[in-house]
Enzyme design. Structure first.
Site, PDB file in Angstrom:
ATOM      1  N   CYS A   1       0.927  -1.182  -0.005  1.00 50.25           N
ATOM      2  CA  CYS A   1       0.078  -0.114   0.016  1.00 50.25           C
ATOM      3  C   CYS A   1       0.935   1.381   0.063  1.00 50.25           C
ATOM      4  O   CYS A   1       0.299   2.272   0.036  1.00 50.25           O
ATOM      5  CB  CYS A   1      -0.954  -0.033   1.186  1.00 50.25           C
ATOM      6  SG  CYS A   1       0.104  -0.279   2.776  1.00 50.25           S
TER       7      CYS A   1
ATOM      8  N   HIS B   1       2.458   2.468   2.394  1.00 49.15           N
ATOM      9  CA  HIS B   1       2.621   3.057   3.694  1.00 49.15           C
ATOM     10  C   HIS B   1       3.877   2.702   4.507  1.00 49.15           C
ATOM     11  O   HIS B   1       3.905   1.517   4.922  1.00 49.15           O
ATOM     12  CB  HIS B   1       1.545   2.782   4.542  1.00 49.15           C
ATOM     13  CG  HIS B   1       0.104   3.313   3.820  1.00 49.15           C
ATOM     14  ND1 HIS B   1      -1.116   2.640   3.887  1.00 49.15           N
ATOM     15  CD2 HIS B   1      -0.118   4.472   3.296  1.00 49.15           C
ATOM     16  CE1 HIS B   1      -2.112   3.287   3.304  1.00 49.15           C
ATOM     17  NE2 HIS B   1      -1.591   4.296   2.913  1.00 49.15           N
TER      18      HIS B   1
ATOM     19  N   CYS C   1      -1.918  -3.060   8.031  1.00 50.93           N
ATOM     20  CA  CYS C   1      -1.158  -1.776   8.039  1.00 50.93           C
ATOM     21  C   CYS C   1      -1.637  -0.716   9.157  1.00 50.93           C
ATOM     22  O   CYS C   1      -2.888  -0.680   9.478  1.00 50.93           O
ATOM     23  CB  CYS C   1      -1.440  -1.288   6.825  1.00 50.93           C
ATOM     24  SG  CYS C   1      -0.430   0.200   6.430  1.00 50.93           S
TER      25      CYS C   1
ATOM     26  N   CYS D   1     -19.240 -32.661  18.311  1.00 55.68           N
ATOM     27  CA  CYS D   1     -19.724 -32.554  16.948  1.00 55.68           C
ATOM     28  C   CYS D   1     -18.620 -32.064  16.099  1.00 55.68           C
ATOM     29  O   CYS D   1     -18.263 -30.948  16.404  1.00 55.68           O
ATOM     30  CB  CYS D   1     -21.038 -31.728  16.791  1.00 55.68           C
ATOM     31  SG  CYS D   1     -21.499 -31.258  15.005  1.00 55.68           S
TER      32      CYS D   1
ATOM     33  N   CYS E   1     -34.356 -43.216  36.327  1.00 51.52           N
ATOM     34  CA  CYS E   1     -35.653 -43.688  35.698  1.00 51.52           C
ATOM     35  C   CYS E   1     -36.536 -42.839  36.078  1.00 51.52           C
ATOM     36  O   CYS E   1     -36.933 -42.381  37.495  1.00 51.52           O
ATOM     37  CB  CYS E   1     -35.815 -45.153  36.291  1.00 51.52           C
ATOM     38  SG  CYS E   1     -37.313 -45.785  35.602  1.00 51.52           S
TER      39      CYS E   1
END
Length: 563
Positions: free
Chosen positions: A226, A228, A253, A327, A380
């Site tokens: 860029c 910079h 950046c 999962c 149960c």
């Protein structure tokens, strides 16, 4: 003697013929059964350690780097951006390499204007300027011009070149360019001359860092695609702050509104402390694994195992090191038959409404016959009052004899057919009533699982005492542990049917029927397991088979296994 020899020869030949017959694969009519068709939870995966995963990722990087003739660091960024889809990277790179680099934030979308540096303090003298140096005016303003190269670039990309020293970065030094100085006073000229170091006919240029506002030699500056440019001390401080916040592959950046990524080579070059370098490499490795669709970290505490599978479906994976089950698709607790989106919604709702549910739901209930207070001390739901010996259901308080019928009614929620015509307040009460119906049963089976684990521990203690007294061996009592394990497996599946039923819209009658059948068989199995020492072994194993078939049938019909 001759007869014996002839018999032996005949027997030997005959055995050879039988061996030939049974070992021939052509006449074998046995059909190979696909486990995916018989077992809805069948799942192929492998457990890998960190070194094996690093090798796997490096092979993908080297393969892409060789095919496209690009640097490995660029290949790594592109694979990470496309979730390690090599075919997609190759296609997009050959169609339009520049667009791919822009979408991956390796280079800027358009030529960006270098940042306007802040004004120098009056005490700072003006310095000479050239291509990549600072030009000073009489008012003390400065203009910075830098020459940069593209980060993680391939030679075929127009307008980008990789620096041989630090790939993906460039230093702001330049070996050519003319010096231009503008000043209205002789004092400024004298300051400029003193700030330019002369050694014979040689001089070095300086540049202003827009972050720390200090003038330094241009060889201490680094820039991205860029354009910079900042000094290495500011880059290093920026990296330390970002790594401290857990950011690694997404370090950007420092220029405001610039999202170009900082290449890994530059970060490792400018980090001085070994601890920070190690932390950064750990974070980048974690990001690469999380972005890979076939890899999942084991969610077990302090476990470094990584699960790999090409079948990206909500199936159960079990870590071979810590035995944690989860999962594979979403990484949470295994939740069949409920899919990942529904269980996420359900857990969020439970977190919001659980206090209301806990307030409304009582921990003890009265016997429906003698009205004595009863506390549940087993898993149960078939309860027997200690006082009057009345058998009833813990969930609906109905007579247990009625639960022996074909349809297990207390697991089914009955909608109010006139709710659409009721007031908003009545609809809210009905919605809460529906939620509590499913939440109570969800929570009840969760507690039953914990109580049945206590039952298993007591059973293990009693069986150990029997073995010590010579009343059989561990093998003789193994069927009891198999029954307890199957009971936990079935109840776990039943627990997760309630979130599924809460959000279900179609095929609800069939699902509730199968859910009721499974719940009835589970309660029968639980009753027999808690009284396993007095239960006939054949009867117990028969009940195990029925419960497992009910569970498998429900999963085959309603478990969403598509990737």
């Amino acid at each position: 003697m001759a007869d014996q020899e002839s018999d032996m020869e005949y027997s030997s030949d005959n055995d050879y013929e039988f061996e030939d017959y049974y070992n021939s694969g052509e006449d074998c009519d046995i059909e190979q059964i696909d486990p995916k068709r018989t077992d809805p939870e069948y799942f192929v995966y492998e457990c890998l350690n960190v070194e094996e995963v690093e090798k796997l990722l490096n092979e993908s990087v080297e393969k892409l780097s060789t095919q496209l003739q690009i640097t490995p660091s660029l290949a790594k960024v592109l694979l990470h951006e496309t979730r390690w889809n090599t075919a997609e990277v190759i296609e997009r790179y050959r169609n339009n390499a520049s667009n791919l680099l822009v979408s991956a934030r390796i280079k800027a979308a358009a030529p960006s204007v270098p940042p306007s540096p802040p004004q120098l303090p009056p005490a700072v003298p003006s310095t000479s300027s050239s291509h990549g140096a600072v030009a000073s005016g009489g008012a003390g303003t400065t203009t910075t011009t830098t020459t940069t190269s593209c980060s993680f670039t391939a030679p075929s990309v127009p307008g980008c070149s990789a620096s041989p020293a630090i790939p993906g970065t460039s230093s702001s030094s330049s070996s050519s360019g003319s010096t231009t100085t503008t000043s209205n006073s002789s004092s400024a000229k004298s300051h400029q001359t003193s700030s330019t170091t002369m050694t014979g006919a040689c001089c070095y240029r300086t540049q202003l860092c827009p972050v720390c506002v200090t003038v330094q030699s241009t060889d201490k500056f680094h820039s991205l695609a860029c354009q910079h440019s900042f000094c290495r001390d500011c880059w290093a401080m920026h990296f330390e702050i970002q790594i401290g916040q857990g950011i690694s592959t997404q370090i950007e950046c420092m220029e405001q509104r610039c999202d170009v990524r900082v290449p890994e080579d530059l970060v490792l070059t400018l980090l001085n402390r070994p601890m920070l370098r190690d932390k950064y490499q750990q974070f980048t490795f974690a990001d690469y694994v999380k972005s890979h669709p076939e890899l999942r970290f084991c969610p077990g505490p302090n476990c470094q195992t990584i699960i790999r599978s090409q079948d990206i479906s909500p199936k159960k994976a079990v870590c071979r090191m810590c035995k944690t089950a989860f999962c594979f698709r979403c990484g949470t607790d295994y939740h069949a038959p409920t899919d990942c989106q529904i269980i996420r919604k359900w857990l969020t709702k439970c977190a919001d409404d659980s206090e209301t549910a806990n307030y409304i739901s009582a921990h003890t209930k009265d016997c429906p016959k003698c009205h004595i207070c009863i506390e549940k001390n087993g898993g149960c739901n078939h309860m027997q009052c200690f006082n009057c010996k009345h058998d009833f259901c813990w969930m609906c308080l109905g007579d247990w004899k009625a639960h022996g019928s074909e349809y297990y009614e207390c697991s089914r929620y009955k909608e109010n057919p006139n709710i659409a015509h009721e007031s908003v307040h009545a609809q809210a009460r009905e919605a809460l009533k529906k939620y509590l119906h499913y939440y109570e049963r969800w929570e009840n089976h969760s507690k039953s699982l914990q109580l049945e684990q206590q039952t298993l521990d007591r059973m293990r203690t009693r069986i150990n005492e029997k073995v010590m007294k010579g009343l059989g061996t561990w093998i003789d009592w193994q069927h009891l542990f198999d029954a307890a394990t199957l009971l936990a497996k079935c109840r776990y599946t039943l627990q997760y049917t309630y979130p599924y039923a809460y959000y279900m819209e179609s095929r609800k009658e069939l699902f509730e029927y199968q859910q009721a059948q499974l719940e009835a068989e589970i309660e029968n199995l639980s009753w027999k397991v808690e009284r396993a020492e007095t239960t006939d072994r054949g009867e117990l194993e028969n009940q195990m088979d029925i419960a497992e078939k009910r569970r498998t049938t429900l999963l085959k019909d309603f478990f969403p296994t598509e990737a």
